[in-house]
Every structure is written in structure tokens, then in C-alpha cells.
Design a protein around this motif. Structure first.
Motif, PDB file in Angstrom:
ATOM      1  N   ASN A  21       0.844  -1.081  -0.226  1.00  0.00           N
ATOM      2  CA  ASN A  21       0.150  -0.036  -0.226  1.00  0.00           C
ATOM      3  C   ASN A  21       0.939   1.412  -0.111  1.00  0.00           C
ATOM      4  O   ASN A  21       0.405   2.440  -0.749  1.00  0.00           O
ATOM      5  CB  ASN A  21      -0.910   0.103   1.206  1.00  0.00           C
ATOM      6  CG  ASN A  21      -1.946  -0.996   1.353  1.00  0.00           C
ATOM      7  OD1 ASN A  21      -2.516  -1.504  -0.146  1.00  0.00           O
ATOM      8  ND2 ASN A  21      -2.587  -1.594   2.168  1.00  0.00           N
ATOM      9  N   TYR A  22       1.998   1.146   0.666  1.00  0.00           N
ATOM     10  CA  TYR A  22       2.791   2.505   0.931  1.00  0.00           C
ATOM     11  C   TYR A  22       3.342   2.598  -0.608  1.00  0.00           C
ATOM     12  O   TYR A  22       3.375   4.035  -0.895  1.00  0.00           O
ATOM     13  CB  TYR A  22       3.888   2.185   2.020  1.00  0.00           C
ATOM     14  CG  TYR A  22       4.717   3.362   1.986  1.00  0.00           C
ATOM     15  CD1 TYR A  22       4.451   4.586   2.586  1.00  0.00           C
ATOM     16  CD2 TYR A  22       6.156   3.004   1.435  1.00  0.00           C
ATOM     17  CE1 TYR A  22       5.574   5.738   2.530  1.00  0.00           C
ATOM     18  CE2 TYR A  22       7.193   4.027   1.521  1.00  0.00           C
ATOM     19  CZ  TYR A  22       6.738   5.233   2.035  1.00  0.00           C
ATOM     20  OH  TYR A  22       7.883   6.198   2.119  1.00  0.00           O
ATOM     21  N   TYR A  23       4.079   1.818  -1.038  1.00  0.00           N
ATOM     22  CA  TYR A  23       4.783   1.949  -2.411  1.00  0.00           C
ATOM     23  C   TYR A  23       4.019   2.298  -3.466  1.00  0.00           C
ATOM     24  O   TYR A  23       4.376   3.047  -4.284  1.00  0.00           O
ATOM     25  CB  TYR A  23       5.708   0.776  -2.724  1.00  0.00           C
ATOM     26  CG  TYR A  23       6.873   0.724  -1.933  1.00  0.00           C
ATOM     27  CD1 TYR A  23       8.009   1.409  -2.400  1.00  0.00           C
ATOM     28  CD2 TYR A  23       7.235  -0.434  -0.973  1.00  0.00           C
ATOM     29  CE1 TYR A  23       9.175   1.331  -1.738  1.00  0.00           C
ATOM     30  CE2 TYR A  23       8.243  -0.301  -0.220  1.00  0.00           C
ATOM     31  CZ  TYR A  23       9.635   0.485  -0.688  1.00  0.00           C
ATOM     32  OH  TYR A  23      10.434   0.446   0.120  1.00  0.00           O
ATOM     33  N   TYR A  24       2.784   1.471  -3.585  1.00  0.00           N
ATOM     34  CA  TYR A  24       1.809   1.742  -4.549  1.00  0.00           C
ATOM     35  C   TYR A  24       1.108   3.073  -4.409  1.00  0.00           C
ATOM     36  O   TYR A  24       0.903   3.735  -5.403  1.00  0.00           O
ATOM     37  CB  TYR A  24       0.848   0.710  -4.770  1.00  0.00           C
ATOM     38  CG  TYR A  24       1.222  -0.631  -5.085  1.00  0.00           C
ATOM     39  CD1 TYR A  24       2.522  -0.878  -5.483  1.00  0.00           C
ATOM     40  CD2 TYR A  24       0.263  -1.716  -5.441  1.00  0.00           C
ATOM     41  CE1 TYR A  24       2.844  -2.345  -5.779  1.00  0.00           C
ATOM     42  CE2 TYR A  24       0.625  -2.938  -5.714  1.00  0.00           C
ATOM     43  CZ  TYR A  24       2.203  -3.130  -6.100  1.00  0.00           C
ATOM     44  OH  TYR A  24       2.497  -4.291  -6.533  1.00  0.00           O
ATOM     45  N   SER A  25       0.564   3.502  -3.284  1.00  0.00           N
ATOM     46  CA  SER A  25       0.313   4.729  -3.273  1.00  0.00           C
ATOM     47  C   SER A  25       1.307   6.082  -3.505  1.00  0.00           C
ATOM     48  O   SER A  25       0.835   6.857  -4.205  1.00  0.00           O
ATOM     49  CB  SER A  25      -0.234   4.946  -1.618  1.00  0.00           C
ATOM     50  OG  SER A  25      -0.625   6.152  -1.357  1.00  0.00           O
ATOM     51  N   SER A  26       2.584   5.665  -3.192  1.00  0.00           N
ATOM     52  CA  SER A  26       3.628   6.790  -3.273  1.00  0.00           C
ATOM     53  C   SER A  26       3.716   7.127  -5.116  1.00  0.00           C
ATOM     54  O   SER A  26       3.709   8.081  -5.314  1.00  0.00           O
ATOM     55  CB  SER A  26       4.950   6.418  -2.732  1.00  0.00           C
ATOM     56  OG  SER A  26       4.647   6.488  -1.247  1.00  0.00           O
ATOM     57  N   MET A  27       3.930   5.744  -5.809  1.00  0.00           N
ATOM     58  CA  MET A  27       3.935   5.825  -6.922  1.00  0.00           C
ATOM     59  C   MET A  27       2.741   6.426  -7.786  1.00  0.00           C
ATOM     60  O   MET A  27       2.781   7.140  -8.498  1.00  0.00           O
ATOM     61  CB  MET A  27       4.151   4.476  -7.613  1.00  0.00           C
ATOM     62  CG  MET A  27       5.505   3.833  -7.076  1.00  0.00           C
ATOM     63  SD  MET A  27       5.590   2.017  -7.606  1.00  0.00           S
ATOM     64  CE  MET A  27       5.423   2.422  -9.450  1.00  0.00           C
ATOM     65  N   ARG A  28       1.738   6.020  -7.402  1.00  0.00           N
ATOM     66  CA  ARG A  28       0.090   6.531  -7.930  1.00  0.00           C
ATOM     67  C   ARG A  28       0.198   8.105  -7.789  1.00  0.00           C
ATOM     68  O   ARG A  28      -0.252   8.666  -8.899  1.00  0.00           O
ATOM     69  CB  ARG A  28      -0.870   5.925  -7.287  1.00  0.00           C
ATOM     70  CG  ARG A  28      -2.305   6.346  -7.620  1.00  0.00           C
ATOM     71  CD  ARG A  28      -3.259   5.728  -6.979  1.00  0.00           C
ATOM     72  NE  ARG A  28      -4.670   6.209  -7.675  1.00  0.00           N
ATOM     73  CZ  ARG A  28      -5.814   5.706  -7.198  1.00  0.00           C
ATOM     74  NH1 ARG A  28      -6.074   4.856  -6.082  1.00  0.00           N
ATOM     75  NH2 ARG A  28      -7.061   6.421  -7.481  1.00  0.00           N
ATOM     76  N   THR A  29       0.556   8.484  -6.484  1.00  0.00           N
ATOM     77  CA  THR A  29       0.515   9.924  -6.531  1.00  0.00           C
ATOM     78  C   THR A  29       1.257  10.759  -7.240  1.00  0.00           C
ATOM     79  O   THR A  29       1.010  11.874  -7.517  1.00  0.00           O
ATOM     80  CB  THR A  29       0.797  10.401  -4.535  1.00  0.00           C
ATOM     81  OG1 THR A  29      -0.269   9.552  -3.977  1.00  0.00           O
ATOM     82  CG2 THR A  29       0.695  11.648  -4.539  1.00  0.00           C
ATOM     83  N   GLY A  30       2.458  10.382  -7.485  1.00  0.00           N
ATOM     84  CA  GLY A  30       3.577  11.064  -8.093  1.00  0.00           C
ATOM     85  C   GLY A  30       3.013  11.053  -9.622  1.00  0.00           C
ATOM     86  O   GLY A  30       3.106  11.995 -10.362  1.00  0.00           O
ATOM     87  N   TYR A  86      -6.999   5.154 -12.948  1.00  0.00           N
ATOM     88  CA  TYR A  86      -5.945   4.217 -12.234  1.00  0.00           C
ATOM     89  C   TYR A  86      -6.254   2.860 -12.317  1.00  0.00           C
ATOM     90  O   TYR A  86      -7.323   2.495 -12.226  1.00  0.00           O
ATOM     91  CB  TYR A  86      -5.641   4.593 -10.810  1.00  0.00           C
ATOM     92  CG  TYR A  86      -4.675   3.753  -9.780  1.00  0.00           C
ATOM     93  CD1 TYR A  86      -3.310   4.040  -9.997  1.00  0.00           C
ATOM     94  CD2 TYR A  86      -5.404   2.777  -9.184  1.00  0.00           C
ATOM     95  CE1 TYR A  86      -2.505   3.034  -9.289  1.00  0.00           C
ATOM     96  CE2 TYR A  86      -4.623   1.732  -8.336  1.00  0.00           C
ATOM     97  CZ  TYR A  86      -3.325   2.185  -8.515  1.00  0.00           C
ATOM     98  OH  TYR A  86      -2.292   1.364  -7.786  1.00  0.00           O
ATOM     99  N   VAL A 121       9.296  -2.565  -7.999  1.00  0.00           N
ATOM    100  CA  VAL A 121       8.852  -2.374  -6.639  1.00  0.00           C
ATOM    101  C   VAL A 121       8.330  -3.679  -5.958  1.00  0.00           C
ATOM    102  O   VAL A 121       8.628  -3.862  -4.550  1.00  0.00           O
ATOM    103  CB  VAL A 121       7.438  -1.463  -6.629  1.00  0.00           C
ATOM    104  CG1 VAL A 121       6.774  -1.349  -5.526  1.00  0.00           C
ATOM    105  CG2 VAL A 121       7.943  -0.093  -7.408  1.00  0.00           C
TER     106      VAL A 121
END
Length: 547
Positions: free
Chosen positions: A83-92, A175, A213
Motif C-alpha cells: 500500500n505504501y509503495y503503490y500509493s506513493s507511485m500513484r500520487t507521483g 488508475y 517495486v
């Protein structure tokens, strides 16, 4: 791409499957354990470890709990990291797509301007090593421009994924995470609509591979799993050691208890630790020792009773046959023989009565018939009776009378007289060599104290604590079955009193009967031994008797 028939991966930065090294036996899946290496089964104890309840419950409750915790930790780490990595990538990616779409919507009013700016944007795209930039035709729903195409030429690929559909229908950023249909690898895609004059002219799509990732996430999860596995192994080893430290001593105790039950009395267990199991070991050892002592006393008691019964029976049979034969004509000898028969018969009756009393004590049928008793008169009658007997044996009996009259106490006169007679008989039997026996009765505060003293050899100090125990005879060679004092102690105790046996100053043995003036519970042991002032009574009686 053009010229490539097989595409093992879509993105140059993604990690493809590793080729197995030549000669590596693990590639075939048939790796054999090397000689000399430890294997998992070396850590697993025999099946016997899990057969018994304590072992099984402990392993389930300890290792099972730790294993469950590790599994939950791995799941939580996997979900959290993903969740952390996917959320960071999606936001960017969404921020970048939104910024680019706002620019295209503002400065590209015609189709030609849109395509020219798209080509220019792709040519200057500086993140092509991490992202693929696509421009999608909304009518034909295909990719018209891509940063992976040489010189911006179209890949002519289809783009029918949820993010594109969502961007077209809602005019909001779409998304999607899934597998690319052409390569099979996992990707993340963000599609932003390019809107001009209220119409969607196209879709700008950013796509990235999740191989790196996912590899990082898997690596971290593997580290967590390794730590958890080490924790489980450590807990497993600790549990085995702890179980062995408990179960093995219990097994030894069980084996010893079975040996004791089969008749091996007196066996001892080696105490390994000073803990609860050590206390249990001490208790089992003490029990084994006491059973051994009781068994020894029982054997000695049976031997003693057999001897004691045989002696008077032999005398009775011998004199009876002699008298029946008519060989004795002298009247004095005849009377002597009859006297011996009567005396031995009386002694035999007393022994049988003692055995019956002991049997009643053992099975709980020993009772008292309580009534008001003149304790002074009862004791003086017993003293008078035995004074005649002692006179014939050459023993002087001196009684120290008390002028004070006592109120009647509640008691069983027959049982109290039995105690007096037994103690007087013991004084003559064990201390008659001194030639003198002294008796006394006195009132001290709320108690009546009766004392019987002889001037014999006394009792060895190490035997004093045991003289009132059943079957105990000690080192004495005098006749007896070892239950007389045990019966006397039970009778006195049931009267709420204390029977005290000690060595008198100056030699000899001193027996004291201490009875309360108040009435005890009829027929039951009052347990008031510790309540009577025994030491004070000893000192005061010694002072009165001039000891």
C-alpha cells in the motif's frame, strides 16, 4: 517493438526471469542435501515428545502462538509495504499527469497542434528509464504515440484498460494495476484526459513496471519472514529445553512413584533444581522414607505381636498340660500353675484389647463414652491396685496425694483408667530396675496434671520423639507390641489433653497426663495440644515434686 518477435519483458528497466546457471542442481528442482550438512529433521525431536499432553499443549501454545504472530506480521508487512509503495507511485504519477494535461488543454486547440506538442513532449521526456509515456486516441482507443517508439512513431497498440475507460467516461484521472496483455508483467497505469472546449481530445497515459517495486517488497517480506523463522526456531529450541527440564524430572518422579507403589519403599529421587519440581521431589522422597519406616515398623510389629502372643499361649498350654497330667501333687505348686495360667490369660486379654483398640483407631470406630468423672478417685484407685502388684515385684510405689478436691470433669472413666494402668505397667516394665515409682496429681490453673515417674535407664534422646508412634519399640528389649502408648495418646488427645513423655532430671522416665478442666467435644480429637501451657506445667510440677 519492430524487429522483435518475442518480448520477454516490455520495459528495459524491469527484471526478467533469471537464467539458471549451468551445473546448478537446484534448477531442476532435485537438489540433494550435501553430505555433512544439517537437515531440518535434525532439529525435530522424536515423536515421543508430542505424545503426552503437557508436551503437546506446550508446543501448541508456545510455538503455535509465535508462528501465528509471525504469519500475521508477514501478512501485515506485505500489505503495508504494498500500500505504501503503490500509493506513493500513484500520487507521483497522478500529479505529473494532471500537470501535463493542464498544459495540453491550455495550448493545443487543434488536432495538429495537439500531435505536434505530443511529439515534442515525448521527445523531451526525461523519465523514459522509469516510465512509459503514451498518447491514446479516444475514438479508436489505441496508442498513437509512445516514448518507447523509435523517433515517436506509433506502436499501433491497443489500450483497452480500466484507467483509460475511466478517464474517458469521468474526465478524471484513471488508475489501474494489472498484467500487461502483451508481456504478462505487472504494471501500474495512470490515464489523464486532455480536455479542450469541453471535449476529450485524447488521453495521456503514464505506465510503469512493478517488477522493481514488487522485488523490493518481496525482499523486505523475505527479511521479515527470515527474522520470524529465526524467532520460531529459537522459541522451538527454548520450548524443547524447557519441556525437557519439566517433563524429564516428572518422568523420573513417576517412575519412582511406580516403584514405591510396587513395594520398593525407601527409594530416593535425585533433586536436580531448587524449584517447584524440587519441592515435589523432596515431598516424594520424604513420603518414600516414611513409608519405608512405617513398613519396617509394621513388620517389626507383626513379629513382636506374634512373639507376644506366643509367649503367654506357650505358658498357658505348658501349665495346662502339666496340671492335666496329674504329675503335680503339691498344692502350692498346683496353685502356682493356676496363677500363671490366669496371669498369662489376663495379659493375653489385655493384648487383644489393645489390638482391638488400635484397629478401631485406624478405621475411625474409636469412640468415648463421656460422663462426669472424679479424676482423682480414678487415678488413686489405679495407683492402689498397682501398689499391691508392685509390692510383689519388689518395687516401691510412692504417691504424692493432693489435698485439694477436684470438680468432676467430662471423660470416659474406663478409657482413662486404661491410660493410667498402661503407664504404670510401662513404668514397672521399663524402669522397675530402679526399685521406686512415684506418682502425683495436682491442679495447675485450668488443668489437671498427673505424673508417673520411674528411676530406670530412661529413654534415649533420639527415640523420645517417636515413643508415641504406633508400632515403635525403639531399643527396648522389654515385652510389648508398640501400640500401647499410641492408644494412650489417642485417648488423652480425645479428652482434649496432652500425653507428654520425657526423661526426668536425675534419671528415669517421666510421663505426664495433662487434662483440661473444661469439657471437650465428646469422642473427638480437640487438637488443643499446642494450647496447653506444657512447658510451664512441666516446670511447676517439677518444683512441686522436688525435682
Amino acid at each position: 517493438m519492430p524487429g522483435e518477435e518475442n518480448k520477454p519483458k516490455r520495459f528495459p528497466w524491469s527484471r526478467g526471469p533469471k537464467e539458471p546457471k549451468k551445473g546448478n542442481p537446484s534448477a531442476s528442482g532435485t537438489e540433494q542435501p550435501k553430505k555433512g550438512k544439517w537437515r531440518l529433521k535434525d532439529l525435530i525431536p522424536s515423536a515421543r515428545l508430542f505424545q503426552k499432553g503437557i508436551r503437546r499443549r506446550w508446543m501448541v501454545n508456545s510455538v503455535g502462538v509465535v508462528l501465528s504472530f509471525v504469519v500475521l506480521a508477514v501478512i501485515a508487512a506485505s500489505v503495508g509495504l504494498s500500500n505504501y509503495y503503490y500509493s506513493s507511485m500513484r500520487t507521483g504519477m497522478e500529479a505529473r499527469g494532471r500537470e501535463a494535461c493542464d498544459f495540453f488543454s491550455s495550448y493545443s486547440s487543434t488536432e495538429d497542434e495537439y500531435l505536434e506538442m505530443a511529439n515534442y513532449y515525448i521527445t523531451g521526456f526525461d523519465d523514459r528509464d522509469r516510465l512509459e509515456l503514451q498518447f491514446i486516441d479516444t475514438d479508436e482507443q489505441r496508442v498513437i504515440l509512445s516514448s518507447l517508439s523509435t523517433y515517436g512513431l506509433s506502436t499501433q497498440g491497443s489500450a483497452m484498460t480500466e484507467d483509460v475507460t475511466q478517464a474517458v467516461e469521468t474526465r478524471e484521472i484513471g488508475y489501474w494495476v494489472g498484467r500487461d496483455t502483451s508481456t504478462g508483467e505487472r504494471i501500474m497505469a495512470v490515464s489523464a484526459p486532455i480536455v479542450n472546449n469541453g471535449e476529450v481530445k485524447g488521453i495521456m497515459r503514464l505506465v510503469t513496471s512493478l517488477s522493481v517495486v514488487d522485488g523490493q517488497i518481496i525482499g523486505i517480506v523475505l527479511v521479515v519472514m527470515l527474522v520470524g523463522l529465526l524467532l520460531v526456531v529459537m522459541m522451538y529450541a527454548i520450548s524443547i529445553y524447557f519441556i525437557k527440564s519439566i517433563v524429564d524430572p516428572i518422568a523420573d518422579i513417576t517412575e519412582t512413584a511406580n516403584r514405591i507403589a510396587s513395594g520398593s519403599y525407601g527409594v530416593q529421587i535425585e533433586k536436580q533444581n531448587d524449584d517447584e519440581i524440587g519441592d515435589l521431589t523432596d515431598a516424594i522422597n520424604d513420603m518414600s522414607l516414611k513409608i519405608s519406616q512405617n513398613e519396617k515398623m509394621r513388620s517389626e510389629f507383626i513379629s513382636s505381636v506374634s512373639h507376644e502372643l506366643r509367649t503367654p499361649l506357650t505358658a498357658i498350654n505348658g501349665w495346662g498340660e502339666t496340671l492335666l497330667s496329674g504329675e503335680i501333687t503339691d498344692q502350692r505348686e498346683y496353685q502356682k500353675g493356676l496363677g500363671i495360667i490366669v496371669s498369662e490369660g489376663t495379659r493375653l486379654s489385655q493384648m487383644v484389647e489393645e489390638l482391638l483398640d488400635f484397629s478401631r483407631m485406624e478405621d475411625g470406630r474409636f469412640t468415648l463414652s463421656m460422663e462426669p468423672v472424679d479424676i482423682k478417685a480414678e487415678f488413686e484407685d489405679a495407683v492402689f491396685t498397682y501398689s499391691q502388684i508392685f509390692q510383689k515385684q519388689g518395687i516401691a510405689l510412692h504417691h504424692n496425694d493432693c489435698e485439694e478436691e477436684f470438680d468432676p470433669i467430662s471423660g470416659d472413666p474406663q478409657r482413662l483408667r486404661q491410660v493410667f494402668c498402661n503407664l504404670l505397667d510401662n513404668a514397672a516394665k521399663h524402669g522397675g530396675s530402679g526399685g521406686v515409682i512415684q506418682t502425683a496429681i495436682a491442679r495447675l490453673e485450668d488443668t489437671i496434671c498427673i505424673s508417673i515417674r520411674d528411676y530406670g535407664q530412661g529413654i534415649p534422646e533420639d527415640e523420645l520423639p517417636f515413643v508415641k508412634k504406633k508400632f515403635y519399640k525403639g531399643s527396648s528389649k522389654a515385652r510389648g507390641n508398640g501400640i500401647g502408648l499410641a492408644v494412650c495418646d489417642e485417648i488423652v488427645t480425645r479428652h482434649g489433653g496432652v500425653l507428654d513423655i520425657s526423661n526426668a532430671p536425675g534419671g528415669g522416665c517421666l510421663a505426664r497426663i495433662i487434662l483440661p478442666m473444661s469439657a471437650p467435644s465428646p469422642g473427638k480429637s480437640t487438637g488443643t495440644t499446642g494450647a496447653l501451657p506444657l512447658e510451664e506445667i512441666r516446670a511447676e510440677m517439677a518444683q512441686q515434686q522436688g525435682e
